[in-house]
Design a protein around this motif. Structure first.
Motif, mmCIF file in Angstrom:
data_model
loop_
_atom_site.group_PDB
_atom_site.id
_atom_site.type_symbol
_atom_site.label_atom_id
_atom_site.label_comp_id
_atom_site.label_asym_id
_atom_site.label_seq_id
_atom_site.Cartn_x
_atom_site.Cartn_y
_atom_site.Cartn_z
ATOM 1 N N ILE A 65 11.366 21.444 2.747
ATOM 2 C CA ILE A 65 10.013 20.864 2.662
ATOM 3 C C ILE A 65 9.308 21.549 1.484
ATOM 4 O O ILE A 65 9.195 22.768 1.483
ATOM 5 N N PRO A 66 8.892 20.775 0.499
ATOM 6 C CA PRO A 66 8.212 21.404 -0.647
ATOM 7 C C PRO A 66 6.980 22.183 -0.233
ATOM 8 O O PRO A 66 6.343 21.886 0.744
ATOM 9 N N GLN A 123 9.600 15.653 9.370
ATOM 10 C CA GLN A 123 9.270 14.288 9.796
ATOM 11 C C GLN A 123 7.756 14.072 9.916
ATOM 12 O O GLN A 123 7.303 12.942 9.951
ATOM 13 N N ASN A 124 6.983 15.169 9.938
ATOM 14 C CA ASN A 124 5.525 15.067 10.043
ATOM 15 C C ASN A 124 4.815 15.342 8.721
ATOM 16 O O ASN A 124 3.675 14.933 8.543
ATOM 17 N N LEU A 125 5.475 16.100 7.840
ATOM 18 C CA LEU A 125 4.804 16.599 6.638
ATOM 19 C C LEU A 125 5.617 16.305 5.383
ATOM 20 O O LEU A 125 6.838 16.316 5.407
ATOM 21 N N ASP A 126 4.901 16.099 4.290
ATOM 22 C CA ASP A 126 5.546 15.923 2.995
ATOM 23 C C ASP A 126 5.606 17.234 2.221
ATOM 24 O O ASP A 126 6.411 17.382 1.308
ATOM 25 N N ALA A 127 4.736 18.197 2.570
ATOM 26 C CA ALA A 127 4.700 19.503 1.901
ATOM 27 C C ALA A 127 4.003 20.507 2.827
ATOM 28 O O ALA A 127 3.266 20.122 3.722
ATOM 29 N N ILE A 128 4.275 21.777 2.562
ATOM 30 C CA ILE A 128 3.650 22.858 3.340
ATOM 31 C C ILE A 128 3.094 23.899 2.382
ATOM 32 O O ILE A 128 3.742 24.255 1.393
ATOM 33 N N VAL A 129 1.901 24.378 2.705
ATOM 34 C CA VAL A 129 1.311 25.535 2.037
ATOM 35 C C VAL A 129 1.188 26.596 3.120
ATOM 36 O O VAL A 129 0.563 26.357 4.157
ATOM 37 N N ALA A 130 1.810 27.752 2.903
ATOM 38 C CA ALA A 130 1.806 28.805 3.925
ATOM 39 C C ALA A 130 1.089 30.044 3.418
ATOM 40 O O ALA A 130 1.455 30.589 2.376
ATOM 41 N N ALA A 131 0.088 30.468 4.162
ATOM 42 C CA ALA A 131 -0.572 31.746 3.897
ATOM 43 C C ALA A 131 0.238 32.825 4.618
ATOM 44 O O ALA A 131 -0.214 33.445 5.574
ATOM 45 N N ALA A 132 1.484 33.001 4.156
ATOM 46 C CA ALA A 132 2.453 33.857 4.846
ATOM 47 C C ALA A 132 1.992 35.306 4.924
ATOM 48 O O ALA A 132 2.277 35.992 5.902
ATOM 49 N N GLY A 133 1.291 35.775 3.918
ATOM 50 C CA GLY A 133 0.786 37.146 3.949
ATOM 51 C C GLY A 133 -0.228 37.362 5.050
ATOM 52 O O GLY A 133 -0.328 38.463 5.603
ATOM 53 N N CYS A 134 -0.976 36.334 5.389
ATOM 54 C CA CYS A 134 -1.954 36.426 6.489
ATOM 55 C C CYS A 134 -1.260 36.315 7.839
ATOM 56 O O CYS A 134 -1.492 37.132 8.730
ATOM 57 N N ILE A 135 -0.423 35.310 7.974
ATOM 58 C CA ILE A 135 0.282 35.094 9.231
ATOM 59 C C ILE A 135 1.185 36.275 9.547
ATOM 60 O O ILE A 135 1.310 36.698 10.689
ATOM 61 N N GLY A 136 1.791 36.842 8.514
ATOM 62 C CA GLY A 136 2.765 37.906 8.719
ATOM 63 C C GLY A 136 2.260 39.314 8.474
ATOM 64 O O GLY A 136 3.055 40.221 8.273
ATOM 65 N N ARG A 147 -10.227 15.308 -2.661
ATOM 66 C CA ARG A 147 -10.234 14.885 -4.061
ATOM 67 C C ARG A 147 -8.979 14.108 -4.427
ATOM 68 O O ARG A 147 -9.021 13.179 -5.224
ATOM 69 N N ARG A 148 -7.861 14.482 -3.871
ATOM 70 C CA ARG A 148 -6.581 13.869 -4.219
ATOM 71 C C ARG A 148 -6.153 12.756 -3.252
ATOM 72 O O ARG A 148 -5.104 12.157 -3.418
ATOM 73 N N GLY A 149 -6.939 12.539 -2.208
ATOM 74 C CA GLY A 149 -6.591 11.498 -1.242
ATOM 75 C C GLY A 149 -5.369 11.841 -0.411
ATOM 76 O O GLY A 149 -4.550 10.975 -0.112
ATOM 77 N N VAL A 150 -5.260 13.098 -0.027
ATOM 78 C CA VAL A 150 -4.113 13.599 0.724
ATOM 79 C C VAL A 150 -4.532 13.864 2.170
ATOM 80 O O VAL A 150 -5.621 14.378 2.419
ATOM 81 N N ASN A 151 -3.654 13.506 3.109
ATOM 82 C CA ASN A 151 -3.878 13.888 4.507
ATOM 83 C C ASN A 151 -3.588 15.375 4.639
ATOM 84 O O ASN A 151 -2.656 15.890 4.031
ATOM 85 N N LYS A 183 0.835 -1.194 0.000
ATOM 86 C CA LYS A 183 0.000 0.000 0.000
ATOM 87 C C LYS A 183 0.874 1.250 0.000
ATOM 88 O O LYS A 183 1.840 1.340 0.752
ATOM 89 N N GLN A 184 0.533 2.205 -0.861
ATOM 90 C CA GLN A 184 1.304 3.436 -0.974
ATOM 91 C C GLN A 184 0.944 4.393 0.170
ATOM 92 O O GLN A 184 -0.217 4.536 0.535
ATOM 93 N N LYS A 185 1.965 5.017 0.742
ATOM 94 C CA LYS A 185 1.780 5.964 1.841
ATOM 95 C C LYS A 185 1.051 7.212 1.335
ATOM 96 O O LYS A 185 1.371 7.736 0.279
ATOM 97 N N LYS A 186 0.068 7.663 2.113
ATOM 98 C CA LYS A 186 -0.628 8.899 1.765
ATOM 99 C C LYS A 186 0.262 10.094 2.080
ATOM 100 O O LYS A 186 0.934 10.134 3.099
ATOM 101 N N ILE A 187 0.251 11.052 1.206
ATOM 102 C CA ILE A 187 0.995 12.298 1.411
ATOM 103 C C ILE A 187 0.274 13.133 2.468
ATOM 104 O O ILE A 187 -0.951 13.188 2.500
ATOM 105 N N THR A 188 1.059 13.790 3.322
ATOM 106 C CA THR A 188 0.502 14.685 4.337
ATOM 107 C C THR A 188 0.985 16.101 4.060
ATOM 108 O O THR A 188 2.180 16.354 3.964
ATOM 109 N N VAL A 189 0.026 17.011 3.915
ATOM 110 C CA VAL A 189 0.318 18.418 3.631
ATOM 111 C C VAL A 189 -0.106 19.260 4.830
ATOM 112 O O VAL A 189 -1.211 19.106 5.350
ATOM 113 N N GLY A 190 0.780 20.143 5.250
ATOM 114 C CA GLY A 190 0.471 21.088 6.312
ATOM 115 C C GLY A 190 0.104 22.429 5.714
ATOM 116 O O GLY A 190 0.710 22.876 4.742
#
Length: 105
Positions: free
Chosen positions: A104-105, A73-86, A34-38, A3-10
């Motif tokens: 981290i991609p 070690q927890n995530l395969d990729a990150i999407v950052a709303a940096a303009g909001c956070i910052g 839709r993409r089966g991503v955690n 079984k293929q590991k599911k990708i986890t995105v933060g």
């Protein structure tokens, strides 16, 4: 068959109570399903926000600690709303903060 590991995105967002952030979260949740991503949403609030004059917000700085859980070690990729956070920070400070996710991609 293996079984293929599911990708986890933060997803790093400013909070989950404002309309803009809710729209971001709904969009990434829909795409992840839709993409089966955690998906892990990190509601970090605002980096460098001065809350000294508002007692109701005095503990908001603690939201920033959640960013320490967004690691390779927890995530395969990150999407950052940096303009909001910052939005209360400087571009230099945000580059420094985002630098902790280098590799981290």
């Amino acid at each position: 068959m293996k079984k293929q590991k599911k990708i986890t995105v933060g997803v790093l967002v400013s909070g989950i109570m404002d309309d803009f952030t809710r729209i971001i979260c709904k969009g990434v949740m829909k795409a992840a399903r839709r993409r089966g991503v955690n998906l892990v949403i990190f509601p970090a609030k605002y980096v460098d926000r001065d809350v000294s004059d508002n007692l109701d917000l005095r503990y908001e700085y603690q939201y920033g600690t959640i960013l320490s859980y967004a690691r390779a070690q927890n995530l395969d990729a990150i999407v950052a709303a940096a303009g909001c956070i910052g939005c209360f920070s400087t571009a230099e400070r945000m580059l420094e903060l985002m630098g902790q996710y280098e590799g981290i991609p």
